[in-house]
Design a protein around this motif. Structure first.
Motif, PDB file in Angstrom:
ATOM      1  N   GLY A  70       0.818  -1.202   0.000  1.00  0.00           N
ATOM      2  CA  GLY A  70       0.000   0.000   0.000  1.00  0.00           C
ATOM      3  C   GLY A  70       0.858   1.262   0.000  1.00  0.00           C
ATOM      4  O   GLY A  70       0.580   2.225  -0.709  1.00  0.00           O
ATOM      5  N   GLN A  92      -9.238  -4.545  -1.549  1.00  0.00           N
ATOM      6  CA  GLN A  92      -8.589  -3.599  -0.633  1.00  0.00           C
ATOM      7  C   GLN A  92      -7.557  -2.758  -1.376  1.00  0.00           C
ATOM      8  O   GLN A  92      -7.474  -1.536  -1.179  1.00  0.00           O
ATOM      9  CB  GLN A  92      -7.920  -4.365   0.505  1.00  0.00           C
ATOM     10  CG  GLN A  92      -7.161  -3.470   1.497  1.00  0.00           C
ATOM     11  CD  GLN A  92      -6.435  -4.280   2.560  1.00  0.00           C
ATOM     12  OE1 GLN A  92      -6.683  -5.474   2.725  1.00  0.00           O
ATOM     13  NE2 GLN A  92      -5.526  -3.653   3.269  1.00  0.00           N
ATOM     14  N   LYS A 139      -9.348  -0.205  -3.664  1.00  0.00           N
ATOM     15  CA  LYS A 139      -9.939   0.916  -2.941  1.00  0.00           C
ATOM     16  C   LYS A 139      -8.873   1.881  -2.429  1.00  0.00           C
ATOM     17  O   LYS A 139      -9.105   3.100  -2.364  1.00  0.00           O
ATOM     18  CB  LYS A 139     -10.798   0.396  -1.790  1.00  0.00           C
ATOM     19  CG  LYS A 139     -12.087  -0.258  -2.266  1.00  0.00           C
ATOM     20  CD  LYS A 139     -12.946  -0.722  -1.110  1.00  0.00           C
ATOM     21  CE  LYS A 139     -14.277  -1.295  -1.619  1.00  0.00           C
ATOM     22  NZ  LYS A 139     -15.152  -1.755  -0.510  1.00  0.00           N
ATOM     23  N   THR A 140      -7.711   1.350  -2.065  1.00  0.00           N
ATOM     24  CA  THR A 140      -6.600   2.216  -1.655  1.00  0.00           C
ATOM     25  C   THR A 140      -6.196   3.137  -2.799  1.00  0.00           C
ATOM     26  O   THR A 140      -6.004   4.342  -2.615  1.00  0.00           O
ATOM     27  CB  THR A 140      -5.387   1.373  -1.217  1.00  0.00           C
ATOM     28  OG1 THR A 140      -5.739   0.590  -0.082  1.00  0.00           O
ATOM     29  CG2 THR A 140      -4.193   2.261  -0.874  1.00  0.00           C
ATOM     30  N   GLN A 157      -6.510   7.399  -3.404  1.00  0.00           N
ATOM     31  CA  GLN A 157      -5.397   8.222  -3.874  1.00  0.00           C
ATOM     32  C   GLN A 157      -5.748   8.934  -5.171  1.00  0.00           C
ATOM     33  O   GLN A 157      -5.396  10.095  -5.370  1.00  0.00           O
ATOM     34  CB  GLN A 157      -4.148   7.349  -4.064  1.00  0.00           C
ATOM     35  CG  GLN A 157      -3.627   6.728  -2.785  1.00  0.00           C
ATOM     36  CD  GLN A 157      -3.285   7.766  -1.737  1.00  0.00           C
ATOM     37  OE1 GLN A 157      -2.705   8.802  -2.042  1.00  0.00           O
ATOM     38  NE2 GLN A 157      -3.661   7.503  -0.502  1.00  0.00           N
TER      39      GLN A 157
END
Length: 219
Positions: A8, A199, A202-203, A207
């Motif tokens: 991430g 996940q 969506k991160t 951004q």
């Protein structure tokens, strides 16, 4: 530090670096986000999101990604009757990179089992792989057929989402993956993999949404 935390952070740093090098115009930020997510998808498909970080090795080759996608689809298969003997052989061809031969073999299976959603889903995936990730009209028809036969079948939604990533449409990909995840049984083998990919998506979505504000401040 877990693999996903490191990954991430890498995504955030990559997007920030791209912003520092040059400002995005129009929808180019979405294409850049999709490119980063593809690397993260390859990592997630390894099925080891909690393994120690090894970022330099996280972006795997195209053939390796194809093998992992084939295995993901196999985990989503829901019937193991006459279709299985066709799929085992077809998957072996595909893992060697011969997607055309795999698709032809599946077609032979469909002539005997025309209402098997697993065969239709596998046929759609082979057509996607042959088109380098693009959802061609024949691939779309194959997935539509699988979904018509079995409305709660997650594979068509998952691979439609994957094709949206190749097209740079991250938002649509997330919606489709959420739909696929909603169809998972509690103990579905593929569920943790998709949760990890969702996940990551969506991160990057968060951004990407922040980029217009950053560009405005920089201007």
């Amino acid at each position: 530090m877990s693999g996903w935390v490191s990954l991430g952070l890498l995504a955030v740093l990559s997007l920030c670096a791209l912003l520092a090098i040059g400002r995005f115009k129009g929808g180019l930020w979405q294409v850049a986000a999709a490119a980063i997510l593809l690397g993260m998808t390859g990592y997630a498909l390894q099925g080891r999101p909690m393994a120690p970080a090894s970022i330099a090795k996280s972006v795997i080759g195209k053939e390796d990604v194809a093998v992992q996608l084939i295995e993901m689809r196999a985990d989503m298969d829901q019937s193991f009757g006459g279709a299985k003997r066709w799929l085992v052989t077809a998957d072996s061809f595909a893992k060697q990179g011969d997607y055309g031969l795999s698709a032809s073999y599946i077609q032979a299976g469909l002539r005997q089992n025309p209402n098997d959603p697993d065969l239709w889903s596998a046929f759609g995936l082979q057509l996607m792989l042959a088109s380098e990730g693009q959802m061609s009209p024949p691939a779309q028809l194959a997935f539509d057929k699988a979904r018509t036969i079995r409305p709660n079948y997650p594979a068509p939604y998952y691979f439609a989402g994957l094709s949206r990533i190749f097209d740079g449409d991250l938002n649509s990909a997330i919606l489709l993956w959420e739909k696929a995840l909603s169809l998972a049984t509690p103990k579905a083998k593929w569920k943790p993999r998709l949760e990890s990919q969702l996940q990551a998506a969506k991160t990057l979505q968060v951004q990407a949404r922040a980029m217009p504000l950053v560009n405005k401040i920089n201007n």
